[in-house]
Design an enzyme around this catalytic site. Structure first.
Site, PDB file in Angstrom:
ATOM      1  N   GLU A  61       0.820  -1.207   0.000  1.00  0.00           N
ATOM      2  CA  GLU A  61       0.000   0.000   0.000  1.00  0.00           C
ATOM      3  C   GLU A  61       0.859   1.264   0.000  1.00  0.00           C
ATOM      4  O   GLU A  61       0.530   2.257  -0.669  1.00  0.00           O
ATOM      5  CB  GLU A  61      -0.928   0.008   1.221  1.00  0.00           C
ATOM      6  CG  GLU A  61      -1.905  -1.160   1.265  1.00  0.00           C
ATOM      7  CD  GLU A  61      -1.384  -2.344   2.055  1.00  0.00           C
ATOM      8  OE1 GLU A  61      -2.198  -2.990   2.745  1.00  0.00           O
ATOM      9  OE2 GLU A  61      -0.162  -2.630   1.988  1.00  0.00           O
ATOM     10  N   CYS A  84      -2.573  -3.635   7.188  1.00  0.00           N
ATOM     11  CA  CYS A  84      -2.215  -3.821   8.597  1.00  0.00           C
ATOM     12  C   CYS A  84      -2.608  -2.599   9.418  1.00  0.00           C
ATOM     13  O   CYS A  84      -2.694  -1.475   8.917  1.00  0.00           O
ATOM     14  CB  CYS A  84      -0.724  -4.110   8.732  1.00  0.00           C
ATOM     15  SG  CYS A  84       0.354  -2.772   8.178  1.00  0.00           S
ATOM     16  N   ALA A 171      14.469 -43.953  -8.081  1.00  0.00           N
ATOM     17  CA  ALA A 171      15.902 -44.271  -8.088  1.00  0.00           C
ATOM     18  C   ALA A 171      16.074 -45.764  -8.337  1.00  0.00           C
ATOM     19  O   ALA A 171      15.154 -46.565  -8.111  1.00  0.00           O
ATOM     20  CB  ALA A 171      16.545 -43.909  -6.744  1.00  0.00           C
ATOM     21  N   SER A 177      19.998 -41.949  -8.904  1.00  0.00           N
ATOM     22  CA  SER A 177      18.783 -41.240  -9.323  1.00  0.00           C
ATOM     23  C   SER A 177      19.049 -40.063 -10.253  1.00  0.00           C
ATOM     24  O   SER A 177      18.106 -39.404 -10.690  1.00  0.00           O
ATOM     25  CB  SER A 177      18.034 -40.724  -8.084  1.00  0.00           C
ATOM     26  OG  SER A 177      18.834 -39.796  -7.366  1.00  0.00           O
ATOM     27  N   TRP A 179      20.219 -38.581 -13.765  1.00  0.00           N
ATOM     28  CA  TRP A 179      19.002 -37.813 -13.601  1.00  0.00           C
ATOM     29  C   TRP A 179      17.860 -38.559 -14.276  1.00  0.00           C
ATOM     30  O   TRP A 179      17.998 -39.010 -15.425  1.00  0.00           O
ATOM     31  CB  TRP A 179      19.131 -36.420 -14.206  1.00  0.00           C
ATOM     32  CG  TRP A 179      20.207 -35.607 -13.575  1.00  0.00           C
ATOM     33  CD1 TRP A 179      21.431 -35.328 -14.084  1.00  0.00           C
ATOM     34  CD2 TRP A 179      20.150 -34.948 -12.315  1.00  0.00           C
ATOM     35  NE1 TRP A 179      22.142 -34.537 -13.224  1.00  0.00           N
ATOM     36  CE2 TRP A 179      21.368 -34.285 -12.123  1.00  0.00           C
ATOM     37  CE3 TRP A 179      19.170 -34.857 -11.319  1.00  0.00           C
ATOM     38  CZ2 TRP A 179      21.634 -33.542 -10.966  1.00  0.00           C
ATOM     39  CZ3 TRP A 179      19.441 -34.110 -10.189  1.00  0.00           C
ATOM     40  CH2 TRP A 179      20.662 -33.466 -10.026  1.00  0.00           C
ATOM     41  N   ASP A 209      23.070 -39.150  -1.675  1.00  0.00           N
ATOM     42  CA  ASP A 209      23.265 -38.178  -2.760  1.00  0.00           C
ATOM     43  C   ASP A 209      24.137 -36.986  -2.380  1.00  0.00           C
ATOM     44  O   ASP A 209      24.598 -36.261  -3.256  1.00  0.00           O
ATOM     45  CB  ASP A 209      21.909 -37.652  -3.243  1.00  0.00           C
ATOM     46  CG  ASP A 209      21.030 -38.743  -3.828  1.00  0.00           C
ATOM     47  OD1 ASP A 209      21.581 -39.778  -4.249  1.00  0.00           O
ATOM     48  OD2 ASP A 209      19.799 -38.563  -3.849  1.00  0.00           O
ATOM     49  N   SER A 231      17.420 -38.626  12.792  1.00  0.00           N
ATOM     50  CA  SER A 231      17.092 -39.112  14.140  1.00  0.00           C
ATOM     51  C   SER A 231      18.316 -39.586  14.914  1.00  0.00           C
ATOM     52  O   SER A 231      18.460 -39.303  16.100  1.00  0.00           O
ATOM     53  CB  SER A 231      16.060 -40.244  14.052  1.00  0.00           C
ATOM     54  OG  SER A 231      14.819 -39.757  13.604  1.00  0.00           O
TER      55      SER A 231
END
Length: 372
Positions: A61, A84, A171, A177, A179, A209, A231
């Protein structure tokens, strides 16, 4: 949401469409703020326009009012998001519209930010300005799905990108994988990275990868945050995602020594152990929202893809299909539990199908979207 008592005019539609096109110019640059465009017009004739270009900079604005100058007095303002009303990094836009002499404000959608949510419109009405809303609301929400998600669900909009062969293989069984899809498809995928606040992958992809997870094929004023779900905290210290220091690792492990080393390299490590010994995915999404991540792009293997799907944390799938066959021994797209009946299948709604070079891009989402 206050709707107009009369249908919006063709001029109203044209001006709001222009404002939305302006908002799209901030696709790669406004986060964590929303993408917003504004048009100042009188009787359908544009007097000024602008868009929010970057966080901390003038809002749409303000830029539009500056372009319109004195012509703003008595004119209408078309804005893709409610102006706002609070003092943040910039002054309130609602007050600027009032001071400029705007007599009518047409906004596509109400701001989902609790700091604004209806307050901007109320301030304008108190000043005697006509305010109507809902014009091209669907398009405005789609443009800011991530911002809306973070404000209303306290988690990012999660977009999962998958590149696969026509028989759904991502893959070879040995992990190779690169391309499967063509360069135009990969370039298009980098546009998804550029618009995202963060890119998430799993430790399996990092080990197989060693991706960079940065934007390379398109120009962008910023790079997304690189996020790894690890993890067991097995990430090698020479991984490409750790370069330049801007990386975030979610872990369930408690190897304080390695955590200290990673933090010393500039990485942010957040332990979020779940009851199963893995990272709590729901809390991970909440943590990302706390870091002002609007859009999260997932570029991972079938295991993490499946875990996110089962947790109900995927809002959108973007699948690039290459015109080739790899065979049943290759790796699939998503690991999900075996179904006993077809009634258990996960139904999706296809939103868009188009050709990208020799490949096909399919955009789809769950039958019940997370935001509306």
């Amino acid at each position: 949401m206050n709707q107009s008592s009369t249908p919006f005019s063709p001029d109203d539609h044209a001006c709001m469409a222009r404002a939305l096109r302006l908002a799209e110019k901030g696709l790669y640059s406004t986060s964590p703020n929303p993408r917003v465009g504004c048009v100042i017009a009188r009787d359908g004739v544009m007097a000024g326009s602008g868009w929010h270009q970057f966080a901390g900079g003038p809002h749409a604005e303000i830029n539009a009012l500056a372009a319109a100058g004195r012509a703003a007095r008595g004119a209408a303002a078309y804005v893709t998001l409610e102006p706002c009303s609070h003092h943040g990094r910039t002054p309130p836009c609602a007050e600027a519209l009032i001071a400029a002499g705007i007599t009518r404000v047409i906004m596509a959608m109400e701001d989902p930010n609790p700091l604004v949510a209806g307050k901007g419109a109320a301030l304008l009405r108190q000043a005697g300005i006509e305010v109507v809303a809902g014009l091209m609301e669907t398009q405005a929400k789609a443009l800011n799905a991530g911002f809306v998600s973070r404000m209303t669900r306290q988690r990012p909009w999660v977009r999962m990108k998958i590149a696969a062969s026509l028989d759904g293989r991502t893959a070879l069984n040995n992990g190779a994988s690169q391309w499967i899809t063509s360069e135009p498809a990969r370039r298009d995928g980098h546009r998804l990275r550029a618009r995202s606040c963060a890119v998430l992958t799993g430790i399996g992809t990092v080990l197989a990868d060693n991706p960079e997870l940065n934007v390379r094929y398109v120009e962008t004023p910023r790079q997304p945050l690189r996020v790894v779900l690890d993890s067991g905290l097995h990430i090698p210290l020479d991984s490409r995602v750790l370069r330049e220091g801007r990386a975030l690792i979610f872990t369930a492990g408690a190897d304080e020594e390695k955590i200290a080393v990673l933090r010393g390299m500039g990485a942010n490590v957040i332990p979020l152990p779940g009851t199963d010994g893995k990272v709590d995915l729901g809390k991970m999404m909440q943590a990302l929202a706390g870091l002002e991540i609007n859009e999260l792009l997932v570029e991972a293997g079938p295991r993490l893809n499946g875990a996110l799907m089962q947790a109900g944390l995927v809002d959108e799938l973007v699948i690039y299909l290459a015109p080739c066959l790899i065979g049943h021994a290759a790796r699939g797209m998503v690991e999900l539990p075996e179904l006993a009946t077809l009634q258990e299948k996960r139904a999706l709604i296809i939103h868009d199908i188009r050709s990208i070079g020799v490949d096909i891009r399919i955009s789809a989402g769950p039958e019940k979207p997370g935001i509306s």
